[in-house]
Design an enzyme around this catalytic site. Structure first.
Site, PDB file in Angstrom:
ATOM      1  N   GLU A  33       0.736  -1.182   0.069  1.00 21.34           N
ATOM      2  CA  GLU A  33       0.081   0.085  -0.126  1.00 21.34           C
ATOM      3  C   GLU A  33       0.711   1.368  -0.040  1.00 21.34           C
ATOM      4  O   GLU A  33       1.978   0.991   0.239  1.00 21.34           O
ATOM      5  CB  GLU A  33      -0.722   0.067   1.083  1.00 21.34           C
ATOM      6  CG  GLU A  33      -2.324  -0.649   1.142  1.00 21.34           C
ATOM      7  CD  GLU A  33      -2.977   0.199   0.350  1.00 21.34           C
ATOM      8  OE1 GLU A  33      -2.846   1.446  -0.370  1.00 21.34           O
ATOM      9  OE2 GLU A  33      -4.405  -0.065   0.219  1.00 21.34           O
ATOM     10  N   ASN A  83      -9.983   5.479   2.255  1.00 18.11           N
ATOM     11  CA  ASN A  83      -9.286   5.101   0.904  1.00 18.11           C
ATOM     12  C   ASN A  83      -9.431   6.247  -0.001  1.00 18.11           C
ATOM     13  O   ASN A  83     -10.282   7.248   0.237  1.00 18.11           O
ATOM     14  CB  ASN A  83      -9.687   3.774   0.430  1.00 18.11           C
ATOM     15  CG  ASN A  83      -8.716   2.839   0.750  1.00 18.11           C
ATOM     16  OD1 ASN A  83      -7.661   2.902   0.590  1.00 18.11           O
ATOM     17  ND2 ASN A  83      -9.265   1.465   1.064  1.00 18.11           N
ATOM     18  N   ASP A 103     -10.434   1.196  -3.893  1.00 18.26           N
ATOM     19  CA  ASP A 103      -9.304   1.212  -2.875  1.00 18.26           C
ATOM     20  C   ASP A 103      -8.557   2.712  -3.248  1.00 18.26           C
ATOM     21  O   ASP A 103      -9.169   3.602  -3.597  1.00 18.26           O
ATOM     22  CB  ASP A 103      -8.347   0.160  -3.233  1.00 18.26           C
ATOM     23  CG  ASP A 103      -7.652  -0.296  -1.844  1.00 18.26           C
ATOM     24  OD1 ASP A 103      -6.932   0.612  -1.531  1.00 18.26           O
ATOM     25  OD2 ASP A 103      -7.518  -1.375  -1.735  1.00 18.26           O
TER      26      ASP A 103
END
Length: 291
Positions: free
Chosen positions: A16, A146, A197
């Site tokens: 991430e 997100n 996301d």
């Protein structure tokens, strides 16, 4: 023919928070649950792995010698030369349930930082604004923060609670990065495959979103219309970032988190980081102002 190639074959459980530093031509990203910061030269291909000792999820450049890292107990200044972390501003430090998640720097230098429950506890997270040492909570009751990203002029911010399937947009004060109105729906993803996301917005106002569980990166127009969908070689792409000396490529992290042994066998590249082999009109991340 695939439009994605492997940038790094290092497998992250939860890759991430990618961010490119043009001064060093390096992409930084995280394996959140394992407390790792990864650094790889775009041209050189050299990978460095830094152990952080806690979960962390986002990084921003302060200056040539310092970076700001969003971690599970707050915002830390990282000394680039030594890797030493110094707590700058606590964020939910007294709440063991939560950790940092998606975060990004507004063009003015303010940081929007998201938190979430470590077990995705419903409504446990929030989204914060941090600017020159001041911290404010913007949105509460967030399950999975997100898609925090901004237009180049700083007039619009985007974000989502991934659990809702709704990608939101809100007007911003370009000088401070604070919301200047009520959030409005930008994209309704509830009937589509996968989950919204991480995202970035290019110079043309196109929003590029990694679709967790959807095996794709989607591009949306400034009006929220789907422009294109790029297939990914992994089921769980997690976040994109503009990379390269001209910011004209997209790197995309991914994850194997939540998969059993059989599922991982069917998704062998899960957790690797990729480059999309398409040109984009990207831009570099602004530096964050901590004081």
């Amino acid at each position: 023919m695939s439009q994605a190639s492997v940038f790094s074959d290092h497998i992250c459980q939860l890759g991430e928070g990618p961010s490119y530093d043009p001064a060093t031509d390096a992409l930084f990203w995280f394996d959140i649950v394992n407390g790792l910061l990864l650094e790889q030269g775009v041209a050189s291909g050299t990978l460095k792995i830094h152990e952080l000792g806690q979960m962390a999820s986002a990084i921003a450049v302060i200056d040539e010698k310092r970076q700001l890292i969003a971690a599970e107990t707050g915002l830390y200044v990282r000394d680039v030369a030594t890797g030493k972390l110094t707590l700058h501003t606590p964020v939910e430090a007294d709440n063991p349930v939560t950790r940092s998640n998606d975060s990004r720097v507004h063009p003015c230098g303010a940081l929007w930082m998201g938190t979430m429950g470590k077990g995705e506890e419903k409504g446990a997270g929030a989204i914060y604004w941090f600017f020159k040492g001041e911290l404010r909570q913007l949105f509460s009751d967030i399950t999975v923060s997100n898609s925090i990203c901004f237009t180049e002029d700083g007039a619009l911010a985007h974000y989502t609670d991934t659990s809702t399937g709704l990608l939101m947009r809100v007007a911003c004060d370009p000088a401070t990065g604070l919301p200047a109105g009520e959030p409005k729906l930008f994209v309704d993803h509830r009937s589509a495959k996968g989950y919204v996301d991480g995202s970035v917005v290019d110079r043309d106002g196109v929003l590029w979103n990694a679709v967790w569980g959807g095996k794709a990166v989607k591009a949306y127009s400034p009006e929220g219309a789907l422009l294109r969908e790029i297939p990914m070689p992994v089921t769980q792409p997690s976040c994109p970032a503009f990379v390269g000396r001209k910011a004209d490529r997209l790197a995309v992290t991914s994850a194997w988190k939540g998969k059993d042994e059989k599922q991982r066998h069917l998704d062998p590249q899960a957790g690797m980081t990729f480059l999309l082999d398409i040109p984009v009109n990207g831009r570099f991340e602004p530096r964050v102002l901590i004081a």
